[in-house]
Design an enzyme around this catalytic site. Structure first.
Site, PDB file in Angstrom:
ATOM      1  N   GLU A 257       0.894  -1.178   0.000  1.00  0.00           N
ATOM      2  CA  GLU A 257       0.000   0.000   0.000  1.00  0.00           C
ATOM      3  C   GLU A 257       0.918   1.210   0.000  1.00  0.00           C
ATOM      4  O   GLU A 257       1.458   1.583   1.036  1.00  0.00           O
ATOM      5  CB  GLU A 257      -0.880   0.008   1.255  1.00  0.00           C
ATOM      6  CG  GLU A 257      -1.767  -1.202   1.415  1.00  0.00           C
ATOM      7  CD  GLU A 257      -2.935  -1.214   0.463  1.00  0.00           C
ATOM      8  OE1 GLU A 257      -3.216  -0.161  -0.160  1.00  0.00           O
ATOM      9  OE2 GLU A 257      -3.560  -2.269   0.312  1.00  0.00           O
ATOM     10  N   CYS A 291      -2.428   9.127   2.265  1.00  0.00           N
ATOM     11  CA  CYS A 291      -2.051   8.636   0.928  1.00  0.00           C
ATOM     12  C   CYS A 291      -3.165   8.886  -0.084  1.00  0.00           C
ATOM     13  O   CYS A 291      -2.905   8.974  -1.270  1.00  0.00           O
ATOM     14  CB  CYS A 291      -1.710   7.163   1.002  1.00  0.00           C
ATOM     15  SG  CYS A 291      -2.984   6.231   1.863  1.00  0.00           S
TER      16      CYS A 291
HETATM   17  P1  NAD Z   1       8.228   5.253   4.780  1.00  0.00           P
HETATM   18  O1  NAD Z   1       8.216   4.360   3.590  1.00  0.00           O
HETATM   19  O2  NAD Z   1       9.413   6.071   5.029  1.00  0.00           O
HETATM   20  O3  NAD Z   1       8.048   4.382   6.106  1.00  0.00           O
HETATM   21  C1  NAD Z   1       6.996   3.434   6.243  1.00  0.00           C
HETATM   22  C2  NAD Z   1       7.466   2.338   7.178  1.00  0.00           C
HETATM   23  O4  NAD Z   1       8.564   1.669   6.573  1.00  0.00           O
HETATM   24  C3  NAD Z   1       7.968   2.831   8.523  1.00  0.00           C
HETATM   25  O5  NAD Z   1       7.591   1.892   9.500  1.00  0.00           O
HETATM   26  C4  NAD Z   1       9.468   2.838   8.360  1.00  0.00           C
HETATM   27  O6  NAD Z   1      10.171   2.691   9.556  1.00  0.00           O
HETATM   28  C5  NAD Z   1       9.670   1.630   7.462  1.00  0.00           C
HETATM   29  N1  NAD Z   1      10.897   1.649   6.665  1.00  0.00           N
HETATM   30  C6  NAD Z   1      11.580   2.733   6.223  1.00  0.00           C
HETATM   31  N2  NAD Z   1      12.647   2.330   5.501  1.00  0.00           N
HETATM   32  C7  NAD Z   1      12.625   0.970   5.497  1.00  0.00           C
HETATM   33  C8  NAD Z   1      13.481  -0.020   4.919  1.00  0.00           C
HETATM   34  N3  NAD Z   1      14.543   0.305   4.203  1.00  0.00           N
HETATM   35  N4  NAD Z   1      13.146  -1.314   5.109  1.00  0.00           N
HETATM   36  C9  NAD Z   1      12.066  -1.663   5.829  1.00  0.00           C
HETATM   37  N5  NAD Z   1      11.224  -0.765   6.391  1.00  0.00           N
HETATM   38  C10 NAD Z   1      11.510   0.532   6.231  1.00  0.00           C
HETATM   39  O7  NAD Z   1       6.887   6.086   4.685  1.00  0.00           O
HETATM   40  P2  NAD Z   1       6.317   7.130   5.749  1.00  0.00           P
HETATM   41  O8  NAD Z   1       7.030   8.398   5.543  1.00  0.00           O
HETATM   42  O9  NAD Z   1       6.278   6.557   7.116  1.00  0.00           O
HETATM   43  O10 NAD Z   1       4.790   7.216   5.295  1.00  0.00           O
HETATM   44  C11 NAD Z   1       4.396   8.040   4.258  1.00  0.00           C
HETATM   45  C12 NAD Z   1       4.169   7.247   2.997  1.00  0.00           C
HETATM   46  O11 NAD Z   1       3.249   6.170   3.237  1.00  0.00           O
HETATM   47  C13 NAD Z   1       3.526   8.095   1.929  1.00  0.00           C
HETATM   48  O12 NAD Z   1       4.130   7.878   0.689  1.00  0.00           O
HETATM   49  C14 NAD Z   1       2.078   7.594   1.905  1.00  0.00           C
HETATM   50  O13 NAD Z   1       1.399   7.801   0.724  1.00  0.00           O
HETATM   51  C15 NAD Z   1       2.232   6.168   2.242  1.00  0.00           C
HETATM   52  N6  NAD Z   1       0.977   5.634   2.761  1.00  0.00           N
HETATM   53  C16 NAD Z   1       0.263   4.782   1.975  1.00  0.00           C
HETATM   54  C17 NAD Z   1      -0.945   4.269   2.416  1.00  0.00           C
HETATM   55  C18 NAD Z   1      -1.710   3.321   1.549  1.00  0.00           C
HETATM   56  O14 NAD Z   1      -2.578   2.646   2.073  1.00  0.00           O
HETATM   57  N7  NAD Z   1      -1.453   3.228   0.268  1.00  0.00           N
HETATM   58  C19 NAD Z   1      -1.437   4.629   3.664  1.00  0.00           C
HETATM   59  C20 NAD Z   1      -0.691   5.517   4.459  1.00  0.00           C
HETATM   60  C21 NAD Z   1       0.523   6.003   3.982  1.00  0.00           C
END
Ligand code: NAD
Length: 482
Positions: A257, A291
């Site tokens: 997602e 998102c």
């Molecule tokens: P992010 O990708 O930086 O982090 C998301 C999660 O991934 C966090 O728990 C983070 O610690 C972890 N993470 C970061 N780097 C990682 C790695 N290398 N390996 C494994 N895990 C890792 O995103 P964010 O800034 O926390 O959230 C914002 C993003 O999430 C936006 O792009 C938004 O659109 C998206 N989002 C999507 C949905 C959906 O349902 N499509 C819902 C909410 C947010």
């Protein structure tokens, strides 16, 4: 002002108990409204993660013996307990994430509905029976749990994004290891307490909650272990792509997602009162840190000026401040870095020729605030139209006819949500058919619903959460030839 009890759990949840990380390490959690440190939580390592996986494997065997009806009751128990403690959840959420208390209450109610929905789905696994056309016996199609799941969640909806994964995983018979975002682990650590109270004692290890400051190390260790069978991720497209690559080694099932860049198309015959209400919902829910937030308002030329003026007045009425305070409708941005990214996007758009009608400047003082902002006449190709804003900033561009509207709306590799507004049934149908997205709102600004499949296409990922589709992500198909 803040009346949050600050005795919430801060250890790792493993084997139905709280414990420190193997390394003894911790990391800090901050309140984005005050920049104050509010907690120090256990910092899980690879060693903790692999121990959680061993516990998960054992718990899955015991959970498999629990009949679906009982599993359903357990999930309803989680729902009831979260509902009883809703105010506590909402306050912790506002403390660590910043959204206004009313919105946190809304998220607790919405996120908790996933426990109720999947409690109901737990007793309705899909299956199929058919006679083989050639007469060689019977075709029985059934489902089995995929196995241990790693769930990685973002900070923007600390409870709902995890509930969407934990509830269907448990309903499907899978144990789950949750890795919350480092910015917002407290809400899920509180959920851990509820889960321990609700889950059967002999199934300890069914859910582990592991905050960490090194997400990549933790997820890599788990994904390399062949006992893990699935990764479900909500977050940025960049990290999602990385996880999909990593999932190849053990051919894991994946649900992604990811980010969005939602268009919001307004045809000239639309009901502008309704449009404005829905625009504010679609743009400003969660302060734009969603998102499915409307990123690009694409408005027919004849109504564009009126729309922009009315949107500007509505945005001027938004009151930013500490989400714990009465009357505040816009909380802070999650981190200083995210606020800088949003401010840069706005500054660059203005340099590229966009017209700022309100907001657009970083307020002085403590807290990572950014005001509600509107940019009109944004030139085609501007960076702010290509990137997900993830903040309280609305962009307005115009179109002449519907073909141009759809071309503009679809001019993005993302495809999570799209919105279309018109009084004409033909136009509404045209938009519903042609906007490229996993979810399309027609004359609606709020589309999320636990009973509906949430998910995207293209760079917004794949897999669905919620609806009758949501449980399938945690089930493998088994064909039995009888
Ligand atoms: P992010 O990708 O930086 O982090 C998301 C999660 O991934 C966090 O728990 C983070 O610690 C972890 N993470 C970061 N780097 C990682 C790695 N290398 N390996 C494994 N895990 C890792 O995103 P964010 O800034 O926390 O959230 C914002 C993003 O999430 C936006 O792009 C938004 O659109 C998206 N989002 C999507 C949905 C959906 O349902 N499509 C819902 C909410 C947010």
């Amino acid at each position: 002002m803040s009346v949050v009890r600050e005795d919430f759990p801060t250890g790792l949840w493993m084997g139905a108990r709280q414990r420190p990380a193997c390394s003894g390490g911790t990391f800090d959690v901050h309140d984005p409204a005050t920049e104050r440190k509010v907690a120090r939580v256990a910092d899980a390592t690879e060693e903790d993660a692999l121990e959680a996986l061993s516990l998960a494997v054992r718990a899955q065997e015991r959970w498999a013996e629990v009949p679906p009806r009982r599993r359903s009751e357990v999930l309803m128990g989680v729902f009831d307990r979260v509902a009883e403690r809703a105010e506590e959840f909402a306050r912790v959420m506002t403390l660590e994430m910043g959204k206004p208390l009313a919105e946190s209450r809304g998220e607790v109610a919405y996120g908790n509905e996933y426990f109720r929905w999947f409690a109901e789905e737990a007793v309705r696994w899909p299956g199929r029976y058919a006679g083989a056309p050639g007469g060689q016996g019977d075709i029985l199609v059934t489902r089995v749990p995929v196995g241990p799941v790693l769930a990685i969640t973002p900070w923007n909806f600390p409870l709902a994004m995890a509930a969407r994964k934990i509830a269907p995983a448990l309903a499907a018979g899978c144990p789950v290891i949750v890795k919350p975002a480092a910015e917002t682990p407290l809400t899920l650590l509180l959920l851990g307490q509820v889960l321990v109270d609700a889950l059967p004692e002999d199934c300890s290890g069914l859910v582990s909650i592991l905050p960490t400051s090194d997400a990549a190390a933790l997820s890599t260790a788990l994904m390399r272990d062949p006992r893990l069978r699935k990764v479900t991720f909500t977050g940025s497209t960049t990290v999602g792509k990385l996880l999909v690559e990593q999932s190849a080694e053990n051919l894991l099932r994946t649900s992604m997602e990811l980010g969005g860049n939602a268009p919001f198309v307004v045809a000239q015959d639309a009901d502008l009162d309704l449009v404005l209400d829905c625009a504010m919902q679609a743009k400003m829910r969660n302060g734009g840190e969603a998102c499915i937030a409307a990123n690009r308002f694409v408005v027919q030329e004849s109504v564009a000026e009126e729309f922009t003026q009315r949107l500007t007045s509505r945005m001027e009425a938004v009151r930013w401040g500490n989400g714990m305070e009465e009357g505040v409708t816009l909380g802070p941005i999650i981190t200083e870095g995210q606020r800088r990214r949003i401010a840069d996007l706005v500054d660059q758009a203005v340099a590229e020729g966009a017209r700022l009608t309100t907001g657009g400047c970083v307020p002085e003082g403590r807290g990572w605030f950014y005001p509600a902002t509107v940019l009109a006449d944004v030139p085609e190709g501007a960076r702010i139209l290509r990137e997900e804003i993830f903040g309280p900033v609305a962009t307005v561009t115009t179109f002449r006819d519907l073909d141009e509207a759809v071309a503009r709306a679809n001019d993005t590799p993302f495809g999570l949500a799209a919105y279309g507004f018109s009084r004409s049934l033909d136009t509404a149908r045209y938009l519903a058919r042609n906007l490229r997205a996993g979810m399309v709102g027609i004359n609606r600004g709020a589309i999320s619903n636990p009973a509906a499949p949430f998910g995207g296409v293209g760079h917004s990922g794949f897999g669905r959460e919620g609806g009758t589709e949501g449980i399938e992500e945690y089930l493998d198909v088994r064909y039995v030839a009888l």
